[in-house]
Design a protein around this motif. Structure first.
Motif, PDB file in Angstrom:
ATOM      1  N   THR A 286       0.854  -1.186   0.000  1.00 35.80           N
ATOM      2  CA  THR A 286       0.000   0.000   0.000  1.00 35.80           C
ATOM      3  C   THR A 286       0.886   1.229   0.000  1.00 35.80           C
ATOM      4  OG1 THR A 286       0.053  -0.205   2.371  1.00 35.80           O
ATOM      5  CG2 THR A 286      -1.875  -1.059   1.272  1.00 35.80           C
ATOM      6  N   SER A 287       0.417   2.290  -0.655  1.00 28.78           N
ATOM      7  CA  SER A 287       1.180   3.526  -0.529  1.00 28.78           C
ATOM      8  C   SER A 287       0.240   4.622  -0.073  1.00 28.78           C
ATOM      9  CB  SER A 287       1.835   3.895  -1.857  1.00 28.78           C
ATOM     10  OG  SER A 287       0.852   4.190  -2.788  1.00 28.78           O
ATOM     11  N   GLY A 288       0.599   5.266   0.984  1.00 25.55           N
ATOM     12  CA  GLY A 288      -0.167   6.408   1.461  1.00 25.55           C
ATOM     13  C   GLY A 288      -1.424   6.064   2.226  1.00 25.55           C
ATOM     14  N   CYS A 289      -1.753   4.790   2.398  1.00 23.59           N
ATOM     15  CA  CYS A 289      -2.988   4.495   3.111  1.00 23.59           C
ATOM     16  C   CYS A 289      -2.754   3.762   4.414  1.00 23.59           C
ATOM     17  CB  CYS A 289      -3.981   3.745   2.223  1.00 23.59           C
ATOM     18  SG  CYS A 289      -3.497   2.091   1.876  1.00 23.59           S
ATOM     19  N   THR A 290      -1.479   3.466   4.745  1.00 28.57           N
ATOM     20  CA  THR A 290      -1.245   2.939   6.085  1.00 28.57           C
ATOM     21  C   THR A 290      -0.945   4.129   6.994  1.00 28.57           C
ATOM     22  OG1 THR A 290       1.056   2.582   5.513  1.00 28.57           O
ATOM     23  CG2 THR A 290      -0.384   0.674   5.422  1.00 28.57           C
ATOM     24  N   SER A 314       4.436  -1.990  15.939  1.00 26.73           N
ATOM     25  CA  SER A 314       5.015  -3.228  15.413  1.00 26.73           C
ATOM     26  C   SER A 314       4.239  -3.733  14.190  1.00 26.73           C
ATOM     27  CB  SER A 314       5.084  -4.286  16.511  1.00 26.73           C
ATOM     28  OG  SER A 314       3.833  -4.410  17.139  1.00 26.73           O
ATOM     29  N   ASP A 315       3.635  -2.773  13.462  1.00 24.90           N
ATOM     30  CA  ASP A 315       2.949  -3.100  12.205  1.00 24.90           C
ATOM     31  C   ASP A 315       1.727  -3.989  12.358  1.00 24.90           C
ATOM     32  OD1 ASP A 315       4.502  -1.557  10.647  1.00 24.90           O
ATOM     33  OD2 ASP A 315       5.669  -3.175   9.744  1.00 24.90           O
ATOM     34  N   LYS A 316       1.182  -4.073  13.569  1.00 27.35           N
ATOM     35  CA  LYS A 316      -0.044  -4.857  13.748  1.00 27.35           C
ATOM     36  C   LYS A 316      -1.247  -3.986  13.368  1.00 27.35           C
ATOM     37  CE  LYS A 316       1.715  -8.446  16.350  1.00 27.35           C
ATOM     38  NZ  LYS A 316       3.118  -8.218  16.026  1.00 27.35           N
ATOM     39  N   LEU A 317      -2.183  -4.596  12.655  1.00 31.57           N
ATOM     40  CA  LEU A 317      -3.347  -3.852  12.186  1.00 31.57           C
ATOM     41  C   LEU A 317      -4.293  -3.539  13.349  1.00 31.57           C
ATOM     42  CD1 LEU A 317      -4.925  -2.866   9.622  1.00 31.57           C
ATOM     43  CD2 LEU A 317      -6.066  -5.097   9.641  1.00 31.57           C
ATOM     44  N   GLN A 318      -4.651  -2.267  13.500  1.00 32.07           N
ATOM     45  CA  GLN A 318      -5.529  -1.856  14.598  1.00 32.07           C
ATOM     46  C   GLN A 318      -6.928  -1.452  14.134  1.00 32.07           C
ATOM     47  OE1 GLN A 318      -4.574  -2.183  17.772  1.00 32.07           O
ATOM     48  NE2 GLN A 318      -2.667  -3.003  16.940  1.00 32.07           N
ATOM     49  N   GLY A 319      -7.099  -1.290  12.836  1.00 32.64           N
ATOM     50  CA  GLY A 319      -8.424  -0.914  12.365  1.00 32.64           C
ATOM     51  C   GLY A 319      -8.368  -0.264  10.993  1.00 32.64           C
ATOM     52  N   ILE A 320      -9.572  -0.060  10.444  1.00 38.58           N
ATOM     53  CA  ILE A 320      -9.677   0.564   9.124  1.00 38.58           C
ATOM     54  C   ILE A 320     -10.553   1.809   9.261  1.00 38.58           C
ATOM     55  CG2 ILE A 320     -10.462   0.207   6.731  1.00 38.58           C
ATOM     56  CD1 ILE A 320     -10.260  -2.817   7.262  1.00 38.58           C
ATOM     57  N   VAL A 321     -10.125   2.932   8.674  1.00 32.22           N
ATOM     58  CA  VAL A 321     -10.950   4.148   8.731  1.00 32.22           C
ATOM     59  C   VAL A 321     -11.230   4.685   7.332  1.00 32.22           C
ATOM     60  CG1 VAL A 321     -10.363   5.059  11.002  1.00 32.22           C
ATOM     61  CG2 VAL A 321      -8.823   5.461   9.105  1.00 32.22           C
ATOM     62  N   PRO A 322     -12.475   5.167   7.107  1.00 30.78           N
ATOM     63  CA  PRO A 322     -12.751   5.846   5.836  1.00 30.78           C
ATOM     64  C   PRO A 322     -11.984   7.167   5.832  1.00 30.78           C
ATOM     65  CG  PRO A 322     -14.785   5.287   7.021  1.00 30.78           C
ATOM     66  CD  PRO A 322     -13.656   5.085   7.974  1.00 30.78           C
ATOM     67  N   LEU A 323     -11.317   7.471   4.730  1.00 32.12           N
ATOM     68  CA  LEU A 323     -10.466   8.672   4.713  1.00 32.12           C
ATOM     69  C   LEU A 323     -11.139   9.888   4.074  1.00 32.12           C
ATOM     70  CD1 LEU A 323      -6.945   7.234   3.783  1.00 32.12           C
ATOM     71  CD2 LEU A 323      -7.906   7.710   6.033  1.00 32.12           C
ATOM     72  N   THR A 324     -12.283   9.659   3.413  1.00 32.25           N
ATOM     73  CA  THR A 324     -12.920  10.755   2.701  1.00 32.25           C
ATOM     74  C   THR A 324     -13.168  11.940   3.643  1.00 32.25           C
ATOM     75  OG1 THR A 324     -14.091   8.967   1.623  1.00 32.25           O
ATOM     76  CG2 THR A 324     -14.732  11.199   0.989  1.00 32.25           C
ATOM     77  N   GLY A 325     -12.687  13.091   3.245  1.00 30.67           N
ATOM     78  CA  GLY A 325     -12.912  14.300   4.032  1.00 30.67           C
ATOM     79  C   GLY A 325     -11.979  14.459   5.218  1.00 30.67           C
ATOM     80  N   LEU A 326     -11.122  13.449   5.468  1.00 32.25           N
ATOM     81  CA  LEU A 326     -10.201  13.563   6.605  1.00 32.25           C
ATOM     82  C   LEU A 326      -8.934  14.290   6.194  1.00 32.25           C
ATOM     83  CD1 LEU A 326      -9.988  10.242   8.659  1.00 32.25           C
ATOM     84  CD2 LEU A 326     -10.853  12.476   9.381  1.00 32.25           C
ATOM     85  N   ASP A 342     -16.895  -0.527  12.018  1.00 30.57           N
ATOM     86  CA  ASP A 342     -17.222  -1.331  13.192  1.00 30.57           C
ATOM     87  C   ASP A 342     -16.515  -2.678  13.209  1.00 30.57           C
ATOM     88  OD1 ASP A 342     -18.707   0.598  14.201  1.00 30.57           O
ATOM     89  OD2 ASP A 342     -20.643  -0.185  13.496  1.00 30.57           O
ATOM     90  N   GLN A 343     -16.705  -3.361  12.112  1.00 30.34           N
ATOM     91  CA  GLN A 343     -16.069  -4.673  12.048  1.00 30.34           C
ATOM     92  C   GLN A 343     -15.265  -4.685  10.791  1.00 30.34           C
ATOM     93  OE1 GLN A 343     -19.538  -7.154  12.085  1.00 30.34           O
ATOM     94  NE2 GLN A 343     -19.039  -7.820  14.169  1.00 30.34           N
ATOM     95  N   HIS A 344     -14.108  -5.272  10.863  1.00 29.61           N
ATOM     96  CA  HIS A 344     -13.404  -5.381   9.598  1.00 29.61           C
ATOM     97  C   HIS A 344     -12.981  -6.814   9.337  1.00 29.61           C
ATOM     98  CE1 HIS A 344      -9.804  -4.703  12.178  1.00 29.61           C
ATOM     99  NE2 HIS A 344      -9.319  -5.628  11.384  1.00 29.61           N
ATOM    100  N   VAL A 367      -9.530  -5.419   1.216  1.00 28.14           N
ATOM    101  CA  VAL A 367      -9.401  -6.255   2.405  1.00 28.14           C
ATOM    102  C   VAL A 367      -7.930  -6.362   2.833  1.00 28.14           C
ATOM    103  CG1 VAL A 367      -9.612  -8.648   3.208  1.00 28.14           C
ATOM    104  CG2 VAL A 367     -11.509  -7.547   1.995  1.00 28.14           C
ATOM    105  N   PRO A 368      -7.666  -6.064   4.107  1.00 25.06           N
ATOM    106  CA  PRO A 368      -6.288  -6.159   4.586  1.00 25.06           C
ATOM    107  C   PRO A 368      -5.837  -7.614   4.745  1.00 25.06           C
ATOM    108  CG  PRO A 368      -7.757  -5.550   6.377  1.00 25.06           C
ATOM    109  CD  PRO A 368      -8.596  -5.582   5.141  1.00 25.06           C
ATOM    110  N   VAL A 369      -4.567  -7.847   4.431  1.00 17.99           N
ATOM    111  CA  VAL A 369      -3.986  -9.179   4.584  1.00 17.99           C
ATOM    112  C   VAL A 369      -2.974  -9.108   5.715  1.00 17.99           C
ATOM    113  CG1 VAL A 369      -2.669 -10.994   3.424  1.00 17.99           C
ATOM    114  CG2 VAL A 369      -4.274  -9.585   2.117  1.00 17.99           C
ATOM    115  N   ILE A 370      -3.099 -10.038   6.656  1.00 15.45           N
ATOM    116  CA  ILE A 370      -2.172 -10.036   7.800  1.00 15.45           C
ATOM    117  C   ILE A 370      -1.519 -11.406   7.969  1.00 15.45           C
ATOM    118  CG2 ILE A 370      -3.390  -8.225   9.083  1.00 15.45           C
ATOM    119  CD1 ILE A 370      -4.794 -10.363  10.699  1.00 15.45           C
ATOM    120  N   GLU A 371      -0.361 -11.389   8.595  1.00 17.74           N
ATOM    121  CA  GLU A 371       0.281 -12.646   8.965  1.00 17.74           C
ATOM    122  C   GLU A 371      -0.497 -13.243  10.131  1.00 17.74           C
ATOM    123  OE1 GLU A 371       2.707 -13.719   7.264  1.00 17.74           O
ATOM    124  OE2 GLU A 371       3.670 -11.970   6.375  1.00 17.74           O
ATOM    125  N   ARG A 372      -0.190 -14.487  10.454  1.00 18.35           N
ATOM    126  CA  ARG A 372      -0.878 -15.126  11.584  1.00 18.35           C
ATOM    127  C   ARG A 372      -0.646 -14.365  12.889  1.00 18.35           C
ATOM    128  NH1 ARG A 372      -4.979 -18.894  10.702  1.00 18.35           N
ATOM    129  NH2 ARG A 372      -4.733 -19.305   8.495  1.00 18.35           N
TER     130      ARG A 372
END
Ligand SMILES: Nc1ncnc2c1ncn2[C@@H]1O[C@H](COP(=O)(O)OP(=O)(O)OP(=O)(O)O)[C@@H](O)[C@H]1O
Ligand SMILES: [Mg+2]
Length: 392
Positions: A286-290, A314-326, A342-344, A367-372
């Motif tokens: 990803t570029s610019g969206c993390t 430590s690069d662990k995913l904490q959530g997803i936010v809509p960026l429009t208008g931010l 709410d749920q991702h 959809v985000p892809v994460i390691e185990r």
């Protein structure tokens, strides 16, 4: 696979069928083709300069068109067919020079074979049929029945020992064949088109059974197949044969990504890539969206990304936010955390693509892809998914 030790290695193995193998070998060394040799001498080159190693505990599939040398190859491995040249090593020991008695011992203890159509004795019960190999080996009745019963249980026929072959379906009969091969508890199971005669559904079920058996018992299995779907489903690695040669060996993914020649490419054309590729293989960086959230909010690009992926230190995913208008300059960590969807739906990098299609298609964001362990490794957008699936 639990081990990476080579259990069976063959080197420069040739098989020429005919009366004058030396002439044919000489011609081969001088660059003649299989067809030329057949035309000029009437000899058939079954296997041509094959070298490969099979690892302990893997399912190694040999694939190729009819006549490409698969059956010859697998029979060379336990010397049901004598190689014209080359060496075959089992556990590091050359078995090409073994005499009959030692060879018989190898076949009993190390390598059992299951054939396409298994000849069951109609007048013998299922238990007796399963025990038949042991009977020939001179194992006493009590012991062979015990081992046969155990093998029948492994293939799900524990209750059918007293039945007769005609009372069983084709799939069940094939299981008796498999049980017979298992009674020896062989280190290596050689299977020549063992499932080809079965109905598709039963065949699928038997493939699952085999995968299970291999996992539980860590047996090494060398499996011949015509069928690419079967090869991909069960094979840790696939060897592709053409005209007696082994033209490529690799994992299904390696071969698909990098076919050695047109023949291999044709084989893999039209294959369902979603069964081969894993989410991690198709995830895009990803570029610019993390957005790293360690106290402060690091710059992100809301003009070019609809969604942002919040990562901790430590690069662990904490959530997803809509960026429009931010606006990156005017937001803070708390605000971002509140804006999270709410749920991702994240997927694991080792999920097969076929198992994530629905999720990717239904998600409103890539959809985000994460390691185990939770580490973020990229995203899969709908476009990316379509692009992957439309491989031809
Ligand atoms: N006993 C034999 N005598 C002479 N030629 C043979 C013999 N066995 C096999 N061949 C030849 O060797 C080549 C390879 O045959 P093989 O049976 O190994 O092919 P295969 O890949 O198993 O084919 P299939 O998918 O039809 O089972 C063929 O050209 C075949 O005609
Ligand atoms: Mg064959």
């Amino acid at each position: 696979m639990t081990d990476t030790t080579d259990i069976l290695s063959i080197r420069n193995v040739y098989k020429v069928f005919g009366e004058q193998p030396d002439t044919a070998m000489q011609m081969l060394r001088n660059g003649a083709t299989k067809d030329e040799i057949f035309e000029k001498t009437g000899q058939t080159v079954g296997v041509f300069d094959a070298s490969f190693s099979v690892k302990k505990g893997e399912i190694f599939v040999i694939m190729g068109l009819s006549g490409s040398g698969k059956s010859t190859m697998v029979r060379l491995l336990n010397r049901l067919i004598e190689p014209t040249a080359g060496t075959i090593e089992l556990n590091g020991k050359d078995i090409t020079g073994l005499g009959d008695a030692d060879l018989l011992d190898v076949r009993r203890k190390e390598m059992s074979m299951v054939f396409q159509s298994f000849a069951l004795m109609p007048h013998m019960s299922v238990l007796e049929n399963a025990a038949f190999g042991l009977e020939i080996s001179g194992v006493d009745k009590k012991e062979r029945n015990r081992r046969a019963q155990e093998a029948l249980e492994q293939v799900g026929l524990g209750e059918h020992g007293a039945s007769y072959p005609h009372q069983l379906s084709g799939g069940m009969q094939q299981r008796v064949g498999l049980a017979r091969a298992l009674t020896n508890d062989p280190t290596i199971l050689l299977m020549d088109e063992a499932f080809s005669a079965l109905d598709p559904l039963i065949r699928y079920e038997m493939q699952g059974e085999l995968i299970r058996l291999q996992k539980e018992q860590e047996r090494t299995i060398i499996f011949i197949s015509h069928d690419l779907d079967e090869a991909i489903r069960i094979g840790d690695r696939i060897a592709i044969m053409e005209g007696g040669r082994v033209v490529q060996i690799g994992t299904p993914e390696e071969i698909m990504r990098n076919p050695a020649d047109d023949y291999v490419e044709t084989f893999f054309k039209g294959v369902d890539v979603s069964k081969i590729l894993k989410a991690g293989d198709v995830a895009c960086p990803t570029s610019g969206c993390t957005i790293r959230i360690n106290g402060s909010v690091q710059p992100f690009d809301s003009a070019n990304n609809d969604f942002g992926y919040l990562l901790d230190n430590s690069d662990k995913l904490q959530g997803i936010v809509p960026l429009t208008g931010l606006d990156a300059a005017q937001t803070n960590v708390d605000h971002l955390m509140q804006q999270r969807v709410d749920q991702h739906a994240a997927v694991y990098s080792d999920d097969m693509v076929k198992d994530i299609v629905k999720k990717v298609a239904n998600a409103e964001y890539p959809v985000p892809v994460i390691e185990r362990n939770g580490t973020f490794c990229g995203v899969i957008s709908k476009d990316r998914l379509l692009q992957t699936l439309s491989h031809t």
